[in-house]
Design a protein around this motif. Structure first.
Motif, PDB file in Angstrom:
ATOM      1  N   HIS A 162       0.864  -1.183   0.000  1.00  0.00           N
ATOM      2  CA  HIS A 162       0.000   0.000   0.000  1.00  0.00           C
ATOM      3  C   HIS A 162       0.899   1.231   0.000  1.00  0.00           C
ATOM      4  CE1 HIS A 162      -3.473   2.462   1.723  1.00  0.00           C
ATOM      5  NE2 HIS A 162      -2.411   3.226   1.968  1.00  0.00           N
ATOM      6  N   SER A 163       0.869   1.979  -1.092  1.00  0.00           N
ATOM      7  CA  SER A 163       1.670   3.197  -1.180  1.00  0.00           C
ATOM      8  C   SER A 163       1.094   4.068  -2.284  1.00  0.00           C
ATOM      9  CB  SER A 163       3.148   2.883  -1.456  1.00  0.00           C
ATOM     10  OG  SER A 163       3.295   2.014  -2.564  1.00  0.00           O
ATOM     11  N   ILE A 189       2.804  -2.611  -6.338  1.00  0.00           N
ATOM     12  CA  ILE A 189       2.236  -1.491  -5.585  1.00  0.00           C
ATOM     13  C   ILE A 189       0.742  -1.467  -5.797  1.00  0.00           C
ATOM     14  CG2 ILE A 189       1.991   1.042  -5.683  1.00  0.00           C
ATOM     15  CD1 ILE A 189       5.055   1.153  -5.981  1.00  0.00           C
ATOM     16  N   HIS A 190      -0.010  -1.224  -4.713  1.00  0.00           N
ATOM     17  CA  HIS A 190      -1.426  -0.936  -4.926  1.00  0.00           C
ATOM     18  C   HIS A 190      -1.743   0.480  -4.443  1.00  0.00           C
ATOM     19  CE1 HIS A 190      -2.268  -2.156  -0.698  1.00  0.00           C
ATOM     20  NE2 HIS A 190      -1.520  -3.195  -0.967  1.00  0.00           N
ATOM     21  N   HIS A 191      -2.570   1.124  -5.204  1.00  0.00           N
ATOM     22  CA  HIS A 191      -2.969   2.540  -5.161  1.00  0.00           C
ATOM     23  C   HIS A 191      -2.124   3.331  -6.169  1.00  0.00           C
ATOM     24  CE1 HIS A 191      -5.716   1.371  -2.169  1.00  0.00           C
ATOM     25  NE2 HIS A 191      -4.827   1.271  -1.187  1.00  0.00           N
ATOM     26  N   GLY A 192      -0.859   3.628  -5.862  1.00  0.00           N
ATOM     27  CA  GLY A 192       0.049   4.149  -6.897  1.00  0.00           C
ATOM     28  C   GLY A 192      -0.275   5.542  -7.400  1.00  0.00           C
ATOM     29  N   GLY A 193      -0.596   6.464  -6.500  1.00  0.00           N
ATOM     30  CA  GLY A 193      -0.963   7.810  -6.925  1.00  0.00           C
ATOM     31  C   GLY A 193       0.134   8.580  -7.630  1.00  0.00           C
ATOM     32  N   TYR A 211      -3.783  -0.084  -9.743  1.00  0.00           N
ATOM     33  CA  TYR A 211      -4.140   1.330  -9.610  1.00  0.00           C
ATOM     34  C   TYR A 211      -5.601   1.491  -9.203  1.00  0.00           C
ATOM     35  CZ  TYR A 211      -4.114   6.337 -10.459  1.00  0.00           C
ATOM     36  OH  TYR A 211      -4.182   7.701 -10.300  1.00  0.00           O
ATOM     37  N   GLY A 212      -5.834   2.384  -8.244  1.00  0.00           N
ATOM     38  CA  GLY A 212      -7.196   2.699  -7.838  1.00  0.00           C
ATOM     39  C   GLY A 212      -7.241   3.048  -6.359  1.00  0.00           C
ATOM     40  N   PRO A 213      -8.412   3.351  -5.826  1.00  0.00           N
ATOM     41  CA  PRO A 213      -9.668   3.447  -6.584  1.00  0.00           C
ATOM     42  C   PRO A 213      -9.791   4.778  -7.309  1.00  0.00           C
ATOM     43  CG  PRO A 213     -10.071   3.949  -4.286  1.00  0.00           C
ATOM     44  CD  PRO A 213      -8.631   3.582  -4.381  1.00  0.00           C
ATOM     45  N   VAL A 219      -0.070  -2.917 -15.471  1.00  0.00           N
ATOM     46  CA  VAL A 219      -1.048  -2.171 -14.671  1.00  0.00           C
ATOM     47  C   VAL A 219      -2.334  -2.975 -14.590  1.00  0.00           C
ATOM     48  CG1 VAL A 219      -2.513  -0.114 -14.561  1.00  0.00           C
ATOM     49  CG2 VAL A 219      -0.105   0.102 -15.240  1.00  0.00           C
ATOM     50  N   ALA A 220      -2.881  -3.086 -13.395  1.00  0.00           N
ATOM     51  CA  ALA A 220      -4.215  -3.646 -13.176  1.00  0.00           C
ATOM     52  C   ALA A 220      -5.056  -2.572 -12.497  1.00  0.00           C
ATOM     53  CB  ALA A 220      -4.142  -4.902 -12.325  1.00  0.00           C
ATOM     54  N   PHE A 221      -6.378  -2.710 -12.561  1.00  0.00           N
ATOM     55  CA  PHE A 221      -7.275  -1.734 -11.955  1.00  0.00           C
ATOM     56  C   PHE A 221      -8.016  -2.364 -10.774  1.00  0.00           C
ATOM     57  CE2 PHE A 221      -7.806   0.052 -16.486  1.00  0.00           C
ATOM     58  CZ  PHE A 221      -6.715   0.877 -16.334  1.00  0.00           C
ATOM     59  N   HIS A 222      -8.264  -1.518  -9.771  1.00  0.00           N
ATOM     60  CA  HIS A 222      -9.124  -1.952  -8.664  1.00  0.00           C
ATOM     61  C   HIS A 222      -9.939  -0.764  -8.168  1.00  0.00           C
ATOM     62  CE1 HIS A 222      -5.743  -0.401  -6.096  1.00  0.00           C
ATOM     63  NE2 HIS A 222      -6.762  -0.023  -5.335  1.00  0.00           N
ATOM     64  N   GLN A 223     -11.053  -1.083  -7.500  1.00  0.00           N
ATOM     65  CA  GLN A 223     -11.894  -0.060  -6.893  1.00  0.00           C
ATOM     66  C   GLN A 223     -11.861  -0.128  -5.368  1.00  0.00           C
ATOM     67  OE1 GLN A 223     -12.284   2.457  -9.171  1.00  0.00           O
ATOM     68  NE2 GLN A 223     -14.188   2.751  -8.055  1.00  0.00           N
ATOM     69  N   ASP A 224     -11.082  -1.050  -4.808  1.00  0.00           N
ATOM     70  CA  ASP A 224     -10.905  -1.110  -3.361  1.00  0.00           C
ATOM     71  C   ASP A 224     -12.227  -1.241  -2.614  1.00  0.00           C
ATOM     72  OD1 ASP A 224      -9.456  -1.137  -1.058  1.00  0.00           O
ATOM     73  OD2 ASP A 224      -8.858   0.961  -1.099  1.00  0.00           O
ATOM     74  N   PRO A 225     -13.143  -2.120  -3.072  1.00  0.00           N
ATOM     75  CA  PRO A 225     -14.449  -2.211  -2.432  1.00  0.00           C
ATOM     76  C   PRO A 225     -14.329  -2.496  -0.933  1.00  0.00           C
ATOM     77  CG  PRO A 225     -14.315  -3.707  -4.297  1.00  0.00           C
ATOM     78  CD  PRO A 225     -12.966  -3.127  -4.117  1.00  0.00           C
TER      79      PRO A 225
END
Length: 421
Positions: free
Chosen positions: A246-247, A269-273, A291-293, A318-324
């Motif tokens: 998470h970063s 990395i997840h989020h990746g702003g 990347y997301g949400p 790159v993969a996408f997520h919405q972090d439900p």
């Protein structure tokens, strides 16, 4: 007795012949025909056919024959895609529309929790699973939270319905978070302290592995007491498990990248702003980004959205997520459409919804694309562009079994899907 035996044999012969007769339905055999098929791993196939047999994809193509006895699904005017793979989620922990559950996915007694398993606390009756199916998502990486530097082990689950054991698909590695939260007793208070703690624990895990190896080589060397935390972290060091970090800010992401370099980890990395600023370095390091949400209130013109576009253009993953439930599953396909608006190709955006998530977790030999031999996880949408807002998910199959049908109202997780989803 002779007459009865003859009658039994004759009846068995008739039943066998009936089962093999032309046109007789064969259980587990389905042919989806006439749709615009998006294999993802290859070019779209207009008027394609996908054959499913016993939970697996048997054939995909434009010239594929429909086997005798197959249930035929006419997808003319529709699109056929692999089931969506969401690469980061808290479904089953932070229960949909119940904010009080927000801490359920965080173990906060100690900062290092590599031994904690997400699958052990998962609520398979969370209504969000039903919405997940209505959104075409067939696999999710469900993780522990980010309030502790190391929150535990993630799990890949399929939208099969039933118990947690029924839904479990594969291990999804360990989660860490480069994040200084409101301090708890004994927790690091700055991001640098978080990084130092994680580095120190990985070093200790390596020492634990070395001591075990020394004992195995020579029993005169003392065997260390069993340590479940170091056993789990050790699977990162041997690259048996993947690490998700998470970063989001540039400094957080640099810490994540340094962990990967220093310990030779299989990490993402997840989020990746800050992906835009770090795209070249991420590509050089070979570090994927989930990347997301991307939430409805976020601007479609945000410069941050150019980060995944740039990383993909360089050849990165790159993969996408919405972090439900922070971002609803329904928005995931529309997130991909936003990246197309920013310049990502349609094919790359669709891959970020499907195959790339499978690649991160090394299950792309099973899911993520429509190819012979893979699991029959398939979504049929009511339009030829699967990223179009109007293309609602009509039917979903997991392992060749229909788990969602919009027209009949069937959903293995129950009837909780709002009209229009």
């Amino acid at each position: 007795m002779r007459g009865r035996a003859f009658l039994t044999v004759a009846l068995a012969t008739v039943l066998a012949a009936s089962a093999c007769a032309p046109g007789a339905p064969e259980e587990g055999l389905i042919a989806i025909t006439g749709g615009l098929v998006y294999p993802v791993s290859s070019e779209p196939i207009p008027g394609g056919t996908v054959v499913i047999r016993d939970g697996k994809i048997e054939a995909v193509g434009a010239e594929v024959s429909v086997p005798a006895g197959a249930e035929v699904i006419d997808a003319t005017g529709m699109s056929v895609i692999p089931g969506i793979v969401e690469s980061h989620s808290h479904t089953g922990f932070k229960v949909l529309n119940i904010p009080a559950t927000g801490a359920n996915n965080n173990e906060l007694s100690v900062p290092i929790n590599a031994h904690v398993r997400a699958i052990d606390g998962l609520d398979s009756e969370d209504p969000a699973f039903a919405l997940m199916l209505a959104s075409g998502i067939t696999t999710q990486n469900i993780t522990t939270g980010s309030r502790s530097p190391n929150s535990g082990q993630a799990a890949l689950v399929k939208s099969r319905g039933g118990t947690v054991e029924d839904m479990y698909f594969a291990h999804a590695g360990i989660k860490m978070a480069i994040r200084a939260t409101t301090p708890y007793p004994g927790f690091p208070e700055t991001e640098q302290e978080v990084f130092d703690l994680l580095s120190g624990e990985l070093e200790a895990a390596q020492e634990y592995l070395d001591a075990l190896a020394a004992h195995d080589a020579d029993s005169a060397n003392p065997k260390p007491p069993r340590n479940l935390t170091y056993e789990a972290l050790g699977k990162l060091l041997t690259r048996e498990w993947v690490l998700g970090v998470h970063s989001s800010t540039e400094q957080q992401m640099r810490h994540a990248m340094e962990l990967m370099r220093r310990f030779n980890l299989d990490a993402y990395i997840h989020h990746g702003g800050a992906t835009l600023e770090l795209a070249e370095e991420l590509h050089e390091l070979g570090m994927p980004v989930s990347y997301g949400p991307v939430l409805p209130g976020d601007s479609r013109e945000s410069e941050e959205l150019l980060g995944p576009v740039k990383l993909v253009e360089l050849g990165g993953l790159v993969a996408f997520h919405q972090d439900p439930p922070d971002g609803h599953a329904y928005w995931l396909r529309h997130t991909a459409a936003m990246f197309v608006r920013q310049g990502m190709s349609h094919a790359d955006a669709l891959a970020a919804l499907t195959l790339n998530g499978a690649r991160i977790f090394h299950v792309d030999d099973r899911i993520g694309s429509l190819e012979a031999g893979k699991d029959a996880d398939i979504a049929i949408l009511g339009g030829e562009d699967p990223l179009a807002y109007e293309s609602l998910v009509m039917r979903v199959f997991v392992d060749g079994v229909e788990v969602f049908n919009r027209s009949t109202g069937h959903n293995v997780f129950g009837d909780v899907v709002p009209e229009g989803w």
